[in-house]
Each structure stands twice: as C-alpha cells, then as structure tokens.
Scaffold this motif. Structure first.
Motif, PDB file in Angstrom:
ATOM      1  N   ASP A  24      -6.781  -0.813   4.526  1.00 33.62           N
ATOM      2  CA  ASP A  24      -7.818  -1.845   4.507  1.00 33.62           C
ATOM      3  C   ASP A  24      -7.636  -2.773   5.698  1.00 33.62           C
ATOM      4  OD1 ASP A  24      -9.644  -3.845   3.839  1.00 33.62           O
ATOM      5  OD2 ASP A  24      -8.322  -4.751   2.358  1.00 33.62           O
ATOM      6  N   THR A  25      -8.300  -2.468   6.809  1.00 39.30           N
ATOM      7  CA  THR A  25      -8.125  -3.278   8.006  1.00 39.30           C
ATOM      8  C   THR A  25      -8.695  -4.683   7.860  1.00 39.30           C
ATOM      9  OG1 THR A  25     -10.145  -2.311   8.944  1.00 39.30           O
ATOM     10  CG2 THR A  25      -8.043  -1.325   9.592  1.00 39.30           C
ATOM     11  N   THR A  26      -9.565  -4.906   6.874  1.00 44.30           N
ATOM     12  CA  THR A  26     -10.042  -6.269   6.646  1.00 44.30           C
ATOM     13  C   THR A  26      -8.929  -7.150   6.077  1.00 44.30           C
ATOM     14  OG1 THR A  26     -10.755  -6.013   4.334  1.00 44.30           O
ATOM     15  CG2 THR A  26     -12.299  -5.302   6.046  1.00 44.30           C
ATOM     16  N   ARG A  27      -7.944  -6.517   5.433  1.00 43.92           N
ATOM     17  CA  ARG A  27      -6.779  -7.175   4.808  1.00 43.92           C
ATOM     18  C   ARG A  27      -7.154  -8.013   3.599  1.00 43.92           C
ATOM     19  NH1 ARG A  27      -2.560  -8.752   9.690  1.00 43.92           N
ATOM     20  NH2 ARG A  27      -3.231  -7.140  11.147  1.00 43.92           N
ATOM     21  N   LEU A  60      -7.333  -6.825  -2.073  1.00 40.81           N
ATOM     22  CA  LEU A  60      -6.164  -7.601  -2.503  1.00 40.81           C
ATOM     23  C   LEU A  60      -5.832  -7.356  -3.968  1.00 40.81           C
ATOM     24  CD1 LEU A  60      -6.798 -11.005  -0.686  1.00 40.81           C
ATOM     25  CD2 LEU A  60      -5.246  -9.163  -0.031  1.00 40.81           C
ATOM     26  N   LYS A  81      -2.782  -5.034  -4.166  1.00 37.05           N
ATOM     27  CA  LYS A  81      -1.553  -5.254  -3.402  1.00 37.05           C
ATOM     28  C   LYS A  81      -0.308  -5.345  -4.272  1.00 37.05           C
ATOM     29  CE  LYS A  81      -1.017  -7.414   0.361  1.00 37.05           C
ATOM     30  NZ  LYS A  81      -0.903  -8.386   1.463  1.00 37.05           N
ATOM     31  N   HIS A  88      -0.322  -0.695  -0.020  1.00 39.01           N
ATOM     32  CA  HIS A  88      -1.457  -1.333   0.651  1.00 39.01           C
ATOM     33  C   HIS A  88      -1.068  -1.625   2.096  1.00 39.01           C
ATOM     34  CE1 HIS A  88      -4.161  -4.617   1.853  1.00 39.01           C
ATOM     35  NE2 HIS A  88      -4.980  -4.232   0.910  1.00 39.01           N
ATOM     36  N   ARG A  89      -1.871  -1.164   3.039  1.00 40.71           N
ATOM     37  CA  ARG A  89      -1.617  -1.419   4.448  1.00 40.71           C
ATOM     38  C   ARG A  89      -2.882  -1.975   5.100  1.00 40.71           C
ATOM     39  NH1 ARG A  89       2.655  -1.158   2.754  1.00 40.71           N
ATOM     40  NH2 ARG A  89       4.393   0.244   3.262  1.00 40.71           N
ATOM     41  N   GLY A  90      -2.700  -3.016   5.939  1.00 42.96           N
ATOM     42  CA  GLY A  90      -3.847  -3.675   6.537  1.00 42.96           C
ATOM     43  C   GLY A  90      -3.871  -3.656   8.051  1.00 42.96           C
ATOM     44  N   ASN A  91      -2.713  -3.737   8.713  1.00 41.04           N
ATOM     45  CA  ASN A  91      -2.745  -3.726  10.171  1.00 41.04           C
ATOM     46  C   ASN A  91      -2.660  -2.300  10.701  1.00 41.04           C
ATOM     47  OD1 ASN A  91       0.164  -2.992  10.810  1.00 41.04           O
ATOM     48  ND2 ASN A  91       0.493  -4.840   9.599  1.00 41.04           N
ATOM     49  N   THR A 115     -11.584   2.226  11.437  1.00 38.94           N
ATOM     50  CA  THR A 115     -10.130   2.359  11.335  1.00 38.94           C
ATOM     51  C   THR A 115      -9.638   3.531  12.160  1.00 38.94           C
ATOM     52  OG1 THR A 115     -10.119   1.389   9.113  1.00 38.94           O
ATOM     53  CG2 THR A 115      -8.220   2.736   9.720  1.00 38.94           C
TER      54      THR A 115
END
Length: 269
Positions: A83-86, A90, A93, A100-103, A144
């Motif tokens: 989830d690049t929106t971060r 949530l 998480k 869960h990975r965001g960056n 992504t």
C-alpha cells in the motif's frame, strides 16, 4: 443483460444473516456482493486464483480490496498488503497474519522475499494442507509497479536482469501461484504497470466500477455495449466466465474489518 433495479441499495457486514452467509462459504471463496436475482456473487480462488479490481474515481476499489482480504483472513489465510499510500489499509497493520508494506524499498524486498516463499511452497510438491493461503494485495498496483521499476534502476548492475526482480516475482505468482496457494488481488488496469501479457491474462475474475467505455472494452471483452456507470456506492460489474454480473458489492469499513478479524483471532466468532 439483466437490469440493476433488483439490486440491494446497500450491503453491509451488519446486515441480518450476512455473517452467517459468509460463514457458509468454503475457505477458498469470498463474497463479492449480491446480484440482480438476489443470489450471492462470489469468487472461489481454487478455481479463479487471481482477482483484478478496477474503478474510476470514487469507485471503491480500496474498499473492495479490504472486504475481500478480510474475508480470506477470517477463513485462515495470511496476507501481504502492499500500500504505497501508507494509509489505505491501516486496518490490517496490527493483525498478526498480515505483513503490511508501504514504502517502495519495503515493497521491493517483500516481493523478492515472496519469490523465495513461492519456491519453498512449490518444493513441498502439493503437501500444502498445513500451509496457509497467502493473499498478495496490491493497492494502486499499476503505479506501484512503475515505482518498483524505477527503484530497481537506481542500483541495478550491468549484469543484472533488466526487469525488476520484484515485478518478476509477482509475474511468477500470477502464472503459477495457485499451485502454491498464493493469490493476487490487484487494484488497477494491469496493462500499464509493467506486467507481461501472459501475467495480465491470469486474472479470472474482474471487478469493474465507474470505468470508461475504453477500459470496459479492454478488461471485459463481452458482446454488447458497456453498461452505464453508477454513482451508487458499491455498484460494480463482476466479469467472470464470459458474463458480466451487475452486483451490489459488500462494503466493509476499516473499523468493521479490524474488529471482525480481532474477534476472529480471539475465537469470539
């Protein structure tokens, strides 16, 4: 095509009998929603291992990803949520069965690690009864994958493959993931994010909402005109087995998903 007049106005987890209906599904299936004739529209990942969700602005693709993922988690699956929106996921998480990975760096490493897990499962040669399903859930997936391609170029050496190993790992899972009980839920077009054509063809179930005629013709090659888009929350078309099913999708909020799964983990459901 059946008209949409018989569709429910809304479908929520709190509706009477809905949780019992979900409980009655096999562990390989998740409810997408209710169709025009009142019957359940579901996806069984034993038969259709990967799911594409594509929507225009406000079409609810993130909510659909959440609703489907939560159901598979409830049934005992694990999930890798990218989830690049971060902020879109949530709810997942803090769940023990979710990574869960965001960056971009974290997503790259997670997908490279997925390649090792995929091979480990393949090496079990079908002895997967005690291995949980793994759902790879990618929000805003096309963007992504483009970010992953750019990230790979920042440190790729001359002798390294041109294609990002993270993207290559995802393609391998799309081609052969069913044999390893690994399944992809992909939010996007899957035509502009760097996937090879063969990998793009592995989405057996396509969920469309508020898409243009051009996108409809590309992702739902079905005879007849594209249906009129609806601004009603949760109105989608589920394309599978050569048919498009008008559907009122199940809508689940962040809090509902988290509370439901927390109760599941505690044995309260």
């Amino acid at each position: 095509m059946t008209t949409t007049t018989a569709l429910p106005k809304l479908l929520r987890l709190t509706d009477p009998g809905l949780r019992e209906q979900l409980q009655a599904l096999p562990a390989s299936a998740a409810l997408i929603g209710i169709g025009t004739d009142g019957r359940a529209i579901a996806v069984d990942i034993d038969a259709a291992p990967h799911i594409l969700v594509c929507s225009g602005a406000g079409g609810g693709s993130t909510t659909i990803l959440r609703t489907l993922t939560a159901q598979f988690l409830h049934q005992g699956a694990h999930a890798l949520v990218l989830d690049t929106t971060r902020i879109s996921h949530l709810w997942a998480k803090d769940l023990p069965t979710v990574t869960h990975r965001g960056n971009v760096a974290g997503i790259h490493d997670a997908l490279v690690g997925l390649a090792s897990e995929f091979q480990r499962r393949i090496d079990l040669d079908g002895d997967l009864d005690d291995v949980p399903r793994l759902m790879v859930v990618i929000d805003r997936a096309d963007a992504t994958l483009r970010q992953l391609a750019r990230y790979w170029e920042t440190f790729r050496q001359e002798d390294d493959p041109k294609k990002s190993p993270a993207v290559a790992a995802l393609e391998d899972v799309l081609h052969e993931g069913r044999a390893a009980r690994i399944h992809v839920i992909y939010d996007g077009l899957a035509v502009a994010g760097g996937l090879d054509p063969g990998a793009r063809e592995q989405f057996s179930t396509v969920i469309l909402a508020r898409v243009s005629t051009g996108i409809w013709q590309r992702l739902a090659p079905i005879d007849g005109p594209a249906p009129k888009s609806s601004a009603h929350p949760g109105r989608v078309h589920v394309v599978k087995d050569g048919d498009a099913h008008p559907t009122q999708a199940l809508l689940m909020t962040d809090a509902e998903a988290a509370d439901w799964l927390t109760a599941t983990a505690a044995g309260e459901i």
